[in-house]
Design a protein around this motif. Sequence first.
Motif, PDB file in Angstrom:
ATOM      1  N   GLN A   3       0.815  -1.210   0.000  1.00 44.16           N
ATOM      2  CA  GLN A   3       0.000   0.000   0.000  1.00 44.16           C
ATOM      3  C   GLN A   3       0.851   1.263   0.000  1.00 44.16           C
ATOM      4  O   GLN A   3       0.372   2.319  -0.359  1.00 44.16           O
ATOM      5  N   ARG A   4       2.088   1.174   0.398  1.00 40.50           N
ATOM      6  CA  ARG A   4       2.943   2.354   0.499  1.00 40.50           C
ATOM      7  C   ARG A   4       3.609   2.639  -0.837  1.00 40.50           C
ATOM      8  O   ARG A   4       4.069   1.730  -1.525  1.00 40.50           O
ATOM      9  N   ILE A   5       3.686   3.916  -1.195  1.00 39.45           N
ATOM     10  CA  ILE A   5       4.255   4.304  -2.482  1.00 39.45           C
ATOM     11  C   ILE A   5       5.750   4.010  -2.552  1.00 39.45           C
ATOM     12  O   ILE A   5       6.283   3.718  -3.626  1.00 39.45           O
ATOM     13  N   GLN A   6       6.442   4.039  -1.390  1.00 39.30           N
ATOM     14  CA  GLN A   6       7.881   3.770  -1.412  1.00 39.30           C
ATOM     15  C   GLN A   6       8.186   2.335  -1.823  1.00 39.30           C
ATOM     16  O   GLN A   6       9.260   2.058  -2.339  1.00 39.30           O
ATOM     17  N   THR A   7       7.237   1.428  -1.627  1.00 40.28           N
ATOM     18  CA  THR A   7       7.420   0.053  -2.078  1.00 40.28           C
ATOM     19  C   THR A   7       7.517   0.008  -3.593  1.00 40.28           C
ATOM     20  O   THR A   7       8.365  -0.691  -4.154  1.00 40.28           O
ATOM     21  N   VAL A   8       6.686   0.769  -4.255  1.00 40.98           N
ATOM     22  CA  VAL A   8       6.723   0.845  -5.720  1.00 40.98           C
ATOM     23  C   VAL A   8       8.051   1.442  -6.169  1.00 40.98           C
ATOM     24  O   VAL A   8       8.689   0.956  -7.111  1.00 40.98           O
ATOM     25  N   PHE A   9       8.492   2.511  -5.489  1.00 39.78           N
ATOM     26  CA  PHE A   9       9.752   3.148  -5.863  1.00 39.78           C
ATOM     27  C   PHE A   9      10.939   2.206  -5.661  1.00 39.78           C
ATOM     28  O   PHE A   9      11.839   2.139  -6.510  1.00 39.78           O
ATOM     29  N   LEU A  10      10.949   1.463  -4.565  1.00 37.92           N
ATOM     30  CA  LEU A  10      12.044   0.519  -4.328  1.00 37.92           C
ATOM     31  C   LEU A  10      12.033  -0.618  -5.349  1.00 37.92           C
ATOM     32  O   LEU A  10      13.087  -1.081  -5.786  1.00 37.92           O
ATOM     33  N   PHE A  11      10.841  -1.055  -5.735  1.00 39.83           N
ATOM     34  CA  PHE A  11      10.746  -2.073  -6.784  1.00 39.83           C
ATOM     35  C   PHE A  11      11.303  -1.521  -8.100  1.00 39.83           C
ATOM     36  O   PHE A  11      12.018  -2.223  -8.823  1.00 39.83           O
ATOM     37  N   LEU A  12      11.006  -0.268  -8.398  1.00 36.48           N
ATOM     38  CA  LEU A  12      11.512   0.350  -9.631  1.00 36.48           C
ATOM     39  C   LEU A  12      13.031   0.542  -9.594  1.00 36.48           C
ATOM     40  O   LEU A  12      13.688   0.488 -10.635  1.00 36.48           O
ATOM     41  N   VAL A  13      13.594   0.747  -8.403  1.00 34.74           N
ATOM     42  CA  VAL A  13      15.054   0.808  -8.272  1.00 34.74           C
ATOM     43  C   VAL A  13      15.655  -0.536  -8.671  1.00 34.74           C
ATOM     44  O   VAL A  13      16.617  -0.602  -9.447  1.00 34.74           O
ATOM     45  N   ALA A  14      15.091  -1.614  -8.159  1.00 34.29           N
ATOM     46  CA  ALA A  14      15.593  -2.957  -8.495  1.00 34.29           C
ATOM     47  C   ALA A  14      15.444  -3.230  -9.990  1.00 34.29           C
ATOM     48  O   ALA A  14      16.360  -3.769 -10.623  1.00 34.29           O
ATOM     49  N   LEU A  90      19.545   1.515   4.584  1.00 38.71           N
ATOM     50  CA  LEU A  90      19.819   0.659   3.423  1.00 38.71           C
ATOM     51  C   LEU A  90      19.718   1.451   2.118  1.00 38.71           C
ATOM     52  O   LEU A  90      20.522   1.254   1.204  1.00 38.71           O
ATOM     53  N   ASN A  91      18.769   2.363   2.033  1.00 32.02           N
ATOM     54  CA  ASN A  91      18.631   3.177   0.831  1.00 32.02           C
ATOM     55  C   ASN A  91      19.797   4.147   0.674  1.00 32.02           C
ATOM     56  O   ASN A  91      20.214   4.445  -0.447  1.00 32.02           O
ATOM     57  N   MET A  92      20.328   4.641   1.802  1.00 30.02           N
ATOM     58  CA  MET A  92      21.499   5.511   1.736  1.00 30.02           C
ATOM     59  C   MET A  92      22.709   4.725   1.209  1.00 30.02           C
ATOM     60  O   MET A  92      23.448   5.213   0.347  1.00 30.02           O
ATOM     61  N   ILE A  93      22.890   3.510   1.718  1.00 34.27           N
ATOM     62  CA  ILE A  93      23.982   2.653   1.237  1.00 34.27           C
ATOM     63  C   ILE A  93      23.788   2.362  -0.260  1.00 34.27           C
ATOM     64  O   ILE A  93      24.739   2.387  -1.039  1.00 34.27           O
ATOM     65  N   ASN A  94      22.550   2.115  -0.657  1.00 31.31           N
ATOM     66  CA  ASN A  94      22.249   1.830  -2.050  1.00 31.31           C
ATOM     67  C   ASN A  94      22.568   3.039  -2.933  1.00 31.31           C
ATOM     68  O   ASN A  94      23.067   2.880  -4.037  1.00 31.31           O
ATOM     69  N   SER A  95      22.294   4.229  -2.454  1.00 29.81           N
ATOM     70  CA  SER A  95      22.639   5.435  -3.206  1.00 29.81           C
ATOM     71  C   SER A  95      24.147   5.515  -3.417  1.00 29.81           C
ATOM     72  O   SER A  95      24.610   5.854  -4.516  1.00 29.81           O
ATOM     73  N   LEU A  96      24.914   5.198  -2.370  1.00 29.26           N
ATOM     74  CA  LEU A  96      26.373   5.210  -2.506  1.00 29.26           C
ATOM     75  C   LEU A  96      26.853   4.170  -3.516  1.00 29.26           C
ATOM     76  O   LEU A  96      27.759   4.435  -4.312  1.00 29.26           O
ATOM     77  N   MET A 135      18.440   6.076  -9.225  1.00 32.71           N
ATOM     78  CA  MET A 135      18.835   7.015  -8.176  1.00 32.71           C
ATOM     79  C   MET A 135      17.671   7.941  -7.798  1.00 32.71           C
ATOM     80  O   MET A 135      17.443   8.214  -6.609  1.00 32.71           O
ATOM     81  N   ILE A 136      16.932   8.400  -8.788  1.00 33.26           N
ATOM     82  CA  ILE A 136      15.775   9.263  -8.513  1.00 33.26           C
ATOM     83  C   ILE A 136      14.712   8.493  -7.744  1.00 33.26           C
ATOM     84  O   ILE A 136      14.133   9.002  -6.773  1.00 33.26           O
ATOM     85  N   MET A 137      14.446   7.248  -8.168  1.00 38.45           N
ATOM     86  CA  MET A 137      13.451   6.433  -7.451  1.00 38.45           C
ATOM     87  C   MET A 137      13.893   6.151  -6.016  1.00 38.45           C
ATOM     88  O   MET A 137      13.071   6.137  -5.092  1.00 38.45           O
ATOM     89  N   ASN A 138      15.190   5.958  -5.802  1.00 39.94           N
ATOM     90  CA  ASN A 138      15.709   5.724  -4.465  1.00 39.94           C
ATOM     91  C   ASN A 138      15.532   6.967  -3.587  1.00 39.94           C
ATOM     92  O   ASN A 138      15.147   6.854  -2.416  1.00 39.94           O
ATOM     93  N   LEU A 139      15.794   8.139  -4.144  1.00 42.08           N
ATOM     94  CA  LEU A 139      15.590   9.378  -3.387  1.00 42.08           C
ATOM     95  C   LEU A 139      14.114   9.587  -3.049  1.00 42.08           C
ATOM     96  O   LEU A 139      13.774  10.006  -1.936  1.00 42.08           O
ATOM     97  N   ILE A 145       9.572   7.425   2.929  1.00 45.19           N
ATOM     98  CA  ILE A 145       9.839   6.689   4.172  1.00 45.19           C
ATOM     99  C   ILE A 145      10.028   7.685   5.314  1.00 45.19           C
ATOM    100  O   ILE A 145       9.487   7.504   6.409  1.00 45.19           O
ATOM    101  N   ARG A 146      10.784   8.734   5.067  1.00 49.06           N
ATOM    102  CA  ARG A 146      10.992   9.775   6.078  1.00 49.06           C
ATOM    103  C   ARG A 146       9.667  10.445   6.452  1.00 49.06           C
ATOM    104  O   ARG A 146       9.410  10.738   7.621  1.00 49.06           O
TER     105      ARG A 146
END
Length: 159
Positions: A3-14, A90-96, A135-139, A145-146
């Motif tokens: 239900q959370r939009i960040q789930t969609v964004f994280l899936f799009l990052v993958a 984890l998302n910060m590490i992924n950005s790096l 990177m945009i989807m991760n941000l 999430i924040r």
Amino acid sequence: MIQRIQTVFLFLVAVSMIIVISFPIWQQVNPEQTQMVTLNAWSLTTTDNASQEVIKSEGNIYLGILAIIAAGLASFSLTQYKNRTKQMFLNMINSLVMVVTLALIIYTSHQANAEINPDVNGAFVLGFWAIFGGMIMNLLANRFIRKDEMLVRSVDRIR
């Protein structure tokens, strides 16, 4: 939690990091020597345009490994929806990891360009631009999430 939009964004990052693995990242055609140089996540390949025969191939497995790590981190972060601070970390590490991947791609393509034909720049193709999309989807995922974390803290403060 779907239900959370960040789930969609994280899936799009993958998905975007899988696109980096699957598609070419950089190409340059040298018309004088009828050669084409292609960089993908696994190798830098020089082929002859006329016969499509591989002239030279150098392994760049580190690009593929970093892309797999970024896709894995996004997938793992997707499952950590109950612990939002861990998910943001984890998302910060992924950005790096994605920034390091991008820097290595630019360095590798610059070196190949200087070696083949320094007068003409190569073209970045789908695999390169997918990293920016990731990177945009991760941000965006981190932003939402924040936002959820701040909402939960404000509700706890009211109680």
